[in-house]
Design a protein around this motif. Structure first.
Motif, short mmCIF file in Angstrom:
data_model
loop_
_atom_site.label_atom_id
_atom_site.label_comp_id
_atom_site.label_asym_id
_atom_site.label_seq_id
_atom_site.Cartn_x
_atom_site.Cartn_y
_atom_site.Cartn_z
N ARG B 74 23.13 10.98 31.59
CA ARG B 74 22.17 10.86 30.49
C ARG B 74 21.65 9.43 30.34
O ARG B 74 20.46 9.21 30.09
CB ARG B 74 22.81 11.35 29.18
N GLY B 75 22.54 8.45 30.49
CA GLY B 75 22.13 7.06 30.33
C GLY B 75 21.07 6.66 31.35
O GLY B 75 20.07 6.00 31.01
N GLU B 76 21.27 7.08 32.57
CA GLU B 76 20.28 6.77 33.62
C GLU B 76 18.95 7.45 33.35
O GLU B 76 17.88 6.87 33.54
CB GLU B 76 20.80 7.24 34.99
N ALA B 77 19.03 8.72 32.88
CA ALA B 77 17.79 9.45 32.59
C ALA B 77 17.05 8.78 31.43
O ALA B 77 15.82 8.62 31.46
CB ALA B 77 18.11 10.90 32.25
N MET B 78 17.80 8.37 30.39
CA MET B 78 17.17 7.69 29.25
C MET B 78 16.45 6.43 29.72
O MET B 78 15.33 6.12 29.28
CB MET B 78 18.22 7.33 28.20
N ALA B 79 17.09 5.68 30.61
CA ALA B 79 16.48 4.45 31.12
C ALA B 79 15.22 4.76 31.91
O ALA B 79 14.20 4.05 31.81
CB ALA B 79 17.49 3.69 31.98
N ALA B 80 15.26 5.83 32.70
CA ALA B 80 14.08 6.22 33.49
C ALA B 80 12.93 6.61 32.56
O ALA B 80 11.77 6.27 32.79
CB ALA B 80 14.43 7.37 34.42
N MET B 81 13.27 7.36 31.49
CA MET B 81 12.24 7.73 30.51
C MET B 81 11.66 6.48 29.86
O MET B 81 10.44 6.35 29.73
CB MET B 81 12.82 8.65 29.43
N GLN B 82 12.53 5.57 29.45
CA GLN B 82 12.05 4.37 28.76
C GLN B 82 11.12 3.57 29.66
O GLN B 82 10.11 3.03 29.21
CB GLN B 82 13.23 3.51 28.29
#
Lengths: 236, 236
Positions: B74-82
């Motif tokens: 989830r953390g990596e996905a959140m960073a990609a979204m940001q």
């Protein structure tokens, strides 16, 4: 399809009556109480009621005024509405009395009753929910939203509201306030807002009555489709 | 039912791909572009796409990341979204490129394309509308609503948004702001707000991801029913 028209009954010095629409089966059906616009019971409400009978419901169209207004008597109807709105506690008693009337009808399953309303009637159904009545659901179409100023009660019924965002009688802050009120009251609620749409969007006769009041066929279709689904869910 | 998975394509130095779901008729169907949650393309989106194929559509599930994330990433996905959200103009280009991809598919009727999205994807579809693209409609489920900060354009497409009122990522003022933005943009819009409901209500896997994020089966059913009607209206 059959229609029974009750004579107006006195209630605390006010007149109160209804028209009851039902099929000819003699069976008790889920009941929908229909509260009318400021103009009282008209052919608009009768048409809505007939459609709902076709969906399998018995429909009690409430007459809070105990009289009829012709379309050119808008001023008199507005005054009659204002008289009722000035005493929201008394109005609540009348709404609860209508619910009792509905439950007493042979053609209505007293355990499955919902209420829908339009304009002033859209406020009536919210006030019925606010009274803590344990009914299946209430749906408000372009309703007035201002709360009655009475002690809040837990709301036990599902609530749906269909709202034209440009309604000059109901600004965005009133919608947000209703959402907060219903959230605090703990109920299952949904508010459907429609853009570029004003007050009275279900009513072909509303256009031109006042600025910002206009029939909108597409929004009427959308709101009715949502209401049909809502009532089916309420009675499931 | 058939699935074609495209390899990720480069676009301005970013990866971009899709999965295409369609029936086996060989016919061009109305197309639905599906933009995923922050987690990117997962079995959640694939399940939604399969249901929509059953309704008669071809569905292109957009992959804005060009990669997959496991649920524990989830953390990596959140960073990609940001990273994508930090450049909304660049993001808009990517969304328009996805629309071009969808229109180029043999299984999609290029004249009848709509887009739906969830969470981040719910913002993607609004951004596609805000780009002035002339498509049939966009529907946002528990989407982020903040505008891109680019020059406003007339919005040519119908817009629907389904929103949990208690969504901690989207306060009431953001909903009111969206209503004002869409009204000013002149488009046909509807916002459906659901009480006692948070973020991520369509996603059984969302519960517990963050406070205020929770699957809600009843609201998911209501929103999907409304979306099904909306898509039918868009493609009528």
């Amino acid at each position: 399809m059959a229609l029974q028209r009750s004579v107006a009954q006195g209630l605390n010095g006010h007149q109160l009556g209804h028209e009851l629409f039902h099929d000819c089966s003699g069976e008790a059906r889920p009941g929908v109480i229909l509260f009318s616009t400021v103009m009282g019971v008209t052919d608009l409400e009768r048409g809505f009621a007939e459609r709902l009978v076709g969906l399998g419901y018995s429909v009690l169209v409430a007459d809070l005024y105990g009289r009829r207004f012709a379309s050119e008597q808008r001023g008199e109807a507005m005054a009659a509405m204002q008289a009722l709105r000035e005493d929201r506690a008394g109005l609540r008693e009348r709404l609860v009395a209508v619910l009792g009337e509905a439950r007493a009808q042979h053609e209505i399953d007293e355990k499955r009753v919902a209420a829908i309303g339009f304009c002033f009637g859209g406020q009536n159904v919210l006030d019925l929910a606010r009274a803590g009545e344990d009914i299946a659901g209430v749906a408000s179409f372009h309703g007035l939203l201002d709360p009655p100023g009475l002690a809040p009660q837990p709301i036990k019924t599902k609530v749906a509201a269909f709202h034209g965002w440009d309604d000059p009688l109901v600004p965005p802050e009133a919608v947000v306030a209703l959402a907060a009120e219903l959230t605090a009251a703990g109920c299952d609620w949904q508010i459907h807002a429609f853009g570029q749409v004003g007050h009275g969007f279900t009513n072909p006769g509303a256009t031109g009555a006042m600025p910002g009041i206009k029939y909108d066929a597409a929004t009427a279709r959308r709101a009715w489709a949502a209401c049909d689904g809502f009532l089916a869910e309420c009675f499931a």
